[in-house]
Scaffold this active site. Structure first.
Site, PDB file in Angstrom:
ATOM      1  N   HIS A  37     -19.910  39.526   6.946  1.00  0.00           N
ATOM      2  CA  HIS A  37     -20.593  41.249   5.527  1.00  0.00           C
ATOM      3  C   HIS A  37     -21.906  41.191   6.335  1.00  0.00           C
ATOM      4  O   HIS A  37     -22.034  41.230   7.533  1.00  0.00           O
ATOM      5  CB  HIS A  37     -21.378  39.688   4.628  1.00  0.00           C
TER       6      HIS A  37
ATOM      7  N   SER B 255     -20.818  38.534  -6.237  1.00  0.00           N
ATOM      8  CA  SER B 255     -20.950  39.071  -7.506  1.00  0.00           C
ATOM      9  C   SER B 255     -20.525  41.087  -7.438  1.00  0.00           C
ATOM     10  O   SER B 255     -20.974  41.748  -8.000  1.00  0.00           O
ATOM     11  CB  SER B 255     -22.455  39.787  -6.587  1.00  0.00           C
ATOM     12  N   CYS B 256     -19.481  40.753  -6.107  1.00  0.00           N
ATOM     13  CA  CYS B 256     -18.806  42.184  -6.836  1.00  0.00           C
ATOM     14  C   CYS B 256     -17.509  42.152  -7.204  1.00  0.00           C
ATOM     15  O   CYS B 256     -16.816  43.570  -7.825  1.00  0.00           O
ATOM     16  CB  CYS B 256     -17.141  41.977  -5.520  1.00  0.00           C
TER      17      CYS B 256
ATOM     18  N   LYS C 165     -12.131  36.712  -7.922  1.00  0.00           N
ATOM     19  CA  LYS C 165     -13.133  35.692  -8.351  1.00  0.00           C
ATOM     20  C   LYS C 165     -13.668  36.588 -10.054  1.00  0.00           C
ATOM     21  O   LYS C 165     -13.248  35.070 -11.033  1.00  0.00           O
ATOM     22  CB  LYS C 165     -14.474  36.499  -7.676  1.00  0.00           C
TER      23      LYS C 165
END
Length: 320
Positions: free
Chosen positions: A180, A109-110, A141
């Site tokens: 994280h 999602s980054c 990504k």
């Protein structure tokens, strides 16, 4: 996927990779190949191609590649970008070259722009600047997503890509410098409890909002997508558990049993103000999460307590 199919989970030692292997076994898939410790070095093109040529997997889940929280992205941007680029390039190339039937590439999602409308829709990818604190990793990504689409367009390869929400669970990376937010909070709050610290400091203001998904649910969503989705466009894999960092920290503290005061440090970076996925495309196909956030935390903390003394505990590969 037939239960007799040869299936390879690239990144079997990662958080999501381990959850995928467990989920596949539970579903009756007993021809899993490349399981740790027999997985090739995915940053080595020759090893990867030799593996695909010899083993001939039919289905591939790409859950490999290191990641981390804000601190890791600040300290190791080149490493995170380089390794994720190499892994995507090597695995996707060899998968197409050796006739893989279907491949699912897991992004992050980054990869969404910092200021994209919330909740994040797949159409927002590449629509604006990225969050600076994770830009290098996010670009790698994004490159993986676009590479999957390029192989699909040029060679007709059935390569899919998916964007998971922030995942947590057993087999997570609890390293104090790399982790994280959820595993970092679990470890640091546990240690604060052991020391009897009266106060615990959380990076940032605590106001950013995140969507979390338990690794068991995310693995189930990955299998669901592999069996039910065949689109060229990425698909979001969200669990619908949205909360602020402050809310998440308080729940983790309750699960861990830390009774001190939580203090937030606004001098530290917050990251993206809100990061929540619009997973309506996934839900329209018929998938919904089953796990509760607190229940997932309890299971994750139990795993942490059982494994924290092992030799390689702090060096486990991070989640996708």
């Amino acid at each position: 996927m037939l239960r007799t199919a040869r299936i390879y989970v690239a990144g079997g030692r990662t958080l999501l990779g381990a959850a995928l292997i467990n989920r596949l076994r539970a579903a009756g898939h007993d021809r899993l190949v490349g399981l740790p410790p027999d997985e090739p070095d995915l940053t080595d093109a020759a090893q990867v191609d030799d593996f695909f040529a010899t083993v001939r997997p039919e289905y591939v889940f790409v859950a490999a590649g290191a990641s981390g929280g804000i601190r890791a992205n600040q300290a190791r941007p080149a490493e995170l970008m380089r390794d994720n680029l190499l892994i995507a390039a090597h695995v996707l190339h060899s998968a197409e070259r050796h006739g893989v039937s279907k491949l699912l590439y897991l992004a992050s999602s980054c990869a969404y722009p910092r200021s994209a409308p919330q909740p994040l829709r797949e159409e927002s990818l590449l629509s604006g600047p990225l969050e600076p604190s994770s830009e290098a990793y996010a670009l790698a990504k994004l490159a993986g997503i676009k590479l999957a689409q390029a192989y699909r367009r040029q060679y007709g390869a059935r390569f899919l890509s998916a964007v998971p929400a922030d995942v947590f669970g057993p087999h997570d990376d609890f390293h104090p410098e790399h982790a994280h937010v959820i595993p970092a909070l679990i470890r640091r709050l546990h240690e604060a409890k052991q020391r009897g610290d009266p106060e615990f400091t959380v990076w940032g203001t605590g106001t950013p909002r995140r969507e979390f998904v338990f690794s068991h649910d995310l693995a189930d969503a990955c299998l669901f997508v592999m069996n039910r989705y065949d689109g060229a466009e990425p698909i979001n894999l969200g669990g619908g558990m949205e909360m602020s960092i402050a809310e998440a920290a308080r729940i983790v503290a309750e699960v861990v049993g830390y009774r001190g005061r939580l203090r937030f440090d606004p001098s530290k970076p917050d990251g993206t103000p809100r990061k929540v996925l619009d997973s309506s495309r996934l839900r329209a196909l018929g998938w919904n999460r089953v796990s509760d956030f607190r229940a997932g935390l309890i299971e994750t903390y139990k795993w942490f307590l059982h494994h924290r003394a092992t030799k390689d505990f702090c060096d486990a590969p991070a989640a996708v």
